[in-house]
Design a protein around this motif. Structure first.
Motif, PDB file in Angstrom:
ATOM      1  N   ASP A 133       0.741  -1.161  -0.104  1.00  0.00           N
ATOM      2  CA  ASP A 133       0.031  -0.252   0.138  1.00  0.00           C
ATOM      3  C   ASP A 133       0.949   1.355  -0.070  1.00  0.00           C
ATOM      4  OD1 ASP A 133      -2.537  -1.350  -0.044  1.00  0.00           O
ATOM      5  OD2 ASP A 133      -2.623  -1.507   2.236  1.00  0.00           O
TER       6      ASP A 133
ATOM      7  N   ARG B 276     -10.818 -11.083 -12.943  1.00  0.00           N
ATOM      8  CA  ARG B 276     -11.304 -10.077 -12.146  1.00  0.00           C
ATOM      9  C   ARG B 276     -12.901 -10.205 -11.346  1.00  0.00           C
ATOM     10  NH1 ARG B 276      -9.630  -6.836 -15.723  1.00  0.00           N
ATOM     11  NH2 ARG B 276     -11.838  -6.569 -16.907  1.00  0.00           N
TER      12      ARG B 276
ATOM     13  N   ARG C 179      -4.791   2.029  -7.780  1.00  0.00           N
ATOM     14  CA  ARG C 179      -4.675   0.713  -7.823  1.00  0.00           C
ATOM     15  C   ARG C 179      -6.194   0.065  -8.233  1.00  0.00           C
ATOM     16  NH1 ARG C 179      -2.333  -2.453  -3.012  1.00  0.00           N
ATOM     17  NH2 ARG C 179      -2.474  -4.017  -4.486  1.00  0.00           N
ATOM     18  N   PRO C 180      -6.335  -1.076  -9.074  1.00  0.00           N
ATOM     19  CA  PRO C 180      -7.509  -1.453  -9.519  1.00  0.00           C
ATOM     20  C   PRO C 180      -8.393  -1.805  -8.271  1.00  0.00           C
ATOM     21  CG  PRO C 180      -5.757  -2.813 -10.356  1.00  0.00           C
ATOM     22  CD  PRO C 180      -5.087  -1.834  -9.488  1.00  0.00           C
ATOM     23  N   LYS C 181      -9.711  -1.479  -8.414  1.00  0.00           N
ATOM     24  CA  LYS C 181     -10.646  -1.427  -7.237  1.00  0.00           C
ATOM     25  C   LYS C 181     -11.086  -3.321  -7.214  1.00  0.00           C
ATOM     26  CE  LYS C 181     -11.133   2.816  -6.408  1.00  0.00           C
ATOM     27  NZ  LYS C 181     -10.400   3.360  -5.162  1.00  0.00           N
ATOM     28  N   LYS C 182     -11.253  -3.593  -5.964  1.00  0.00           N
ATOM     29  CA  LYS C 182     -11.806  -4.710  -5.553  1.00  0.00           C
ATOM     30  C   LYS C 182     -13.176  -5.031  -6.148  1.00  0.00           C
ATOM     31  CE  LYS C 182     -10.997  -8.812  -3.538  1.00  0.00           C
ATOM     32  NZ  LYS C 182      -9.932  -9.380  -3.605  1.00  0.00           N
TER      33      LYS C 182
ATOM     34  N   ARG D  23      -6.877  -6.336  -8.892  1.00  0.00           N
ATOM     35  CA  ARG D  23      -6.441  -6.135  -7.754  1.00  0.00           C
ATOM     36  C   ARG D  23      -5.536  -7.316  -7.099  1.00  0.00           C
ATOM     37  NH1 ARG D  23      -6.749  -1.410  -4.125  1.00  0.00           N
ATOM     38  NH2 ARG D  23      -5.849  -2.128  -2.489  1.00  0.00           N
TER      39      ARG D  23
ATOM     40  N   GLU E  63      -0.915  -5.547 -11.936  1.00  0.00           N
ATOM     41  CA  GLU E  63      -2.374  -4.978 -11.883  1.00  0.00           C
ATOM     42  C   GLU E  63      -2.364  -4.096 -12.950  1.00  0.00           C
ATOM     43  OE1 GLU E  63      -2.825  -4.466  -7.153  1.00  0.00           O
ATOM     44  OE2 GLU E  63      -2.181  -2.739  -8.325  1.00  0.00           O
TER      45      GLU E  63
ATOM     46  N   ASP F 202      -4.260  -9.028  -3.812  1.00  0.00           N
ATOM     47  CA  ASP F 202      -4.481  -8.893  -2.602  1.00  0.00           C
ATOM     48  C   ASP F 202      -3.174  -8.893  -1.816  1.00  0.00           C
ATOM     49  OD1 ASP F 202      -7.526  -8.570  -2.550  1.00  0.00           O
ATOM     50  OD2 ASP F 202      -7.354 -10.344  -3.747  1.00  0.00           O
TER      51      ASP F 202
END
Length: 355
Positions: free
Chosen positions: A59, A338, A66-69, A172, A166, A174
């Motif tokens: 982070d 995704r 960054r891509p969203k969840k 995303r 990403e 994790d």
């Protein structure tokens, strides 16, 4: 994006569809071993094993762009096998070599429910656009086109690899898990060796490794030479090496099952100690309890329920020794990952591998 020709000459370094997910399965088994360690009441070992783990704050390194969840319950774990040969790794391959590369890269997708997993292997020779990355010293490396994927690690470390994955996938990440050469050697030695059977003679004069046809039990050092050998096997290309890696990982899984590692606290601790010594994770997983909790959540996943696919690639029209991402297959694959959906069969076909 650079386009590929319809049918250029087959590259000697061409990737292969098989084998990329085996290293991820071994790491998964190590995580499951940690779960059993804690569950068995061996808390007195916690401090030692916990101190083995290095971490990276993704982070902080990557920021908010960054891509969203998309699906809350799904998990995406980037697994790296690093070929760093400095320090403890210097004696493991061909002497001390500065820098490091991501020799094996897989994005492991664990769907909601966590009863199975899919490992998407990214060929090391894939030409990609490197995003702007920050080095460990805090310097900024500008974005650049047509960079070989396995060079990202040497430029900006694991955070740069995560950012590139990403960016290219829209997925995303994790969590991040990395194990290096020393960790691989340690795991084999902790098992007491791994037995392999070869039908052809292997003679790698460059790596100083010879193996006659037959059945052999290899220690950690020779196992590393076995999976790294290239010039003394087959046509001397990466294809032959990938085949050896797949064969070895299957043999390693067989050895783990045969020894009933999970039924012996002493052997289990030895394996966990070896695995964590060369383990680097994201900061959220950088403790034994965090690893154990994560592994517990994946107890339905095992080697038999993990599907392995290769990122679809095609030969580069400028350099046939390199590959580029094949479209629209890659977009369809990443979209399915995704959105936590079944990956279409067409999205698994890679022009460069003839599939």
């Amino acid at each position: 994006m650079t386009q590929a020709t319809e049918a250029p000459p087959r590259s000697r370094r061409a990737p292969r569809r098989r084998g990329g997910g085996r290293a991820g399965k071994i790491i998964l088994l190590v995580l499951l071993a940690l779960v059993l360690l804690l569950g068995g009441g061996l808390w007195w070992m916690y401090a030692h094993l916990n101190g083995n783990i290095d971490s990276v704050d993704l982070d902080k390194a990557l920021g908010d762009n960054r891509p969203k969840k998309v699906v809350a319950g799904a998990q995406n774990v980037l697994v790296l096998g690093s070929d760093s040969r400095s320090g403890a790794n210097g004696d493991l391959d061909h002497g001390d070599v500065s820098g490091a590369r991501s020799d094996t890269t897989m994005l492991v997708h664990i769907p909601e429910g966590r009863a199975k997993a899919t490992a998407v292997s990214i060929p090391r020779d894939t030409l990609v656009t490197r995003p702007e990355c920050r080095t460990k010293s805090g310097d900024t490396v500008p974005a650049k086109k047509r960079v070989m994927f396995n060079e990202l690690y040497s430029v900006g470390g694991p955070a740069c690899v995560v950012k590139a994955v990403e960016t290219m996938s829209g997925v995303r990440v994790d969590h991040f898990v990395e194990i290096d050469f020393a960790g691989f050697k340690g795991l084999v030695d902790a098992l007491g060796g791994v037995t392999v059977t070869t039908k052809e003679r292997i003679h790698d004069s460059k790596g100083g490794f010879t193996l006659e046809p037959g059945t052999h039990k290899l220690d950690g050092t020779d196992s590393l030479k076995f999976v790294r050998t290239r010039y003394g096997h087959g046509d001397g290309s990466d294809l032959g090496r990938i085949g050896l890696q797949q064969q070895f990982m299957l043999s390693m899984l067989t050895e783990i099952k045969k020894q009933d590692v999970f039924g012996s606290p002493t052997r289990l601790y030895k394996l966990a100690d070896a695995g964590t010594k060369s383990l680097t994770t994201d900061s959220d997983l950088a403790s034994l309890t965090a690893l154990a909790d994560f592994a517990k959540s994946m107890k339905g996943v095992d080697a038999d329920t993990m599907e392995t696919i290769m990122l679809p690639v095609a030969y580069d029209q400028i350099d046939p020794n390199r590959v580029v991402v094949a479209e629209p297959q890659a977009t369809d694959l990443w979209t399915a990952v995704r959105e936590d959906k079944k990956i279409p069969a067409a999205a698994k076909k890679s022009p460069a591998s003839g599939g």
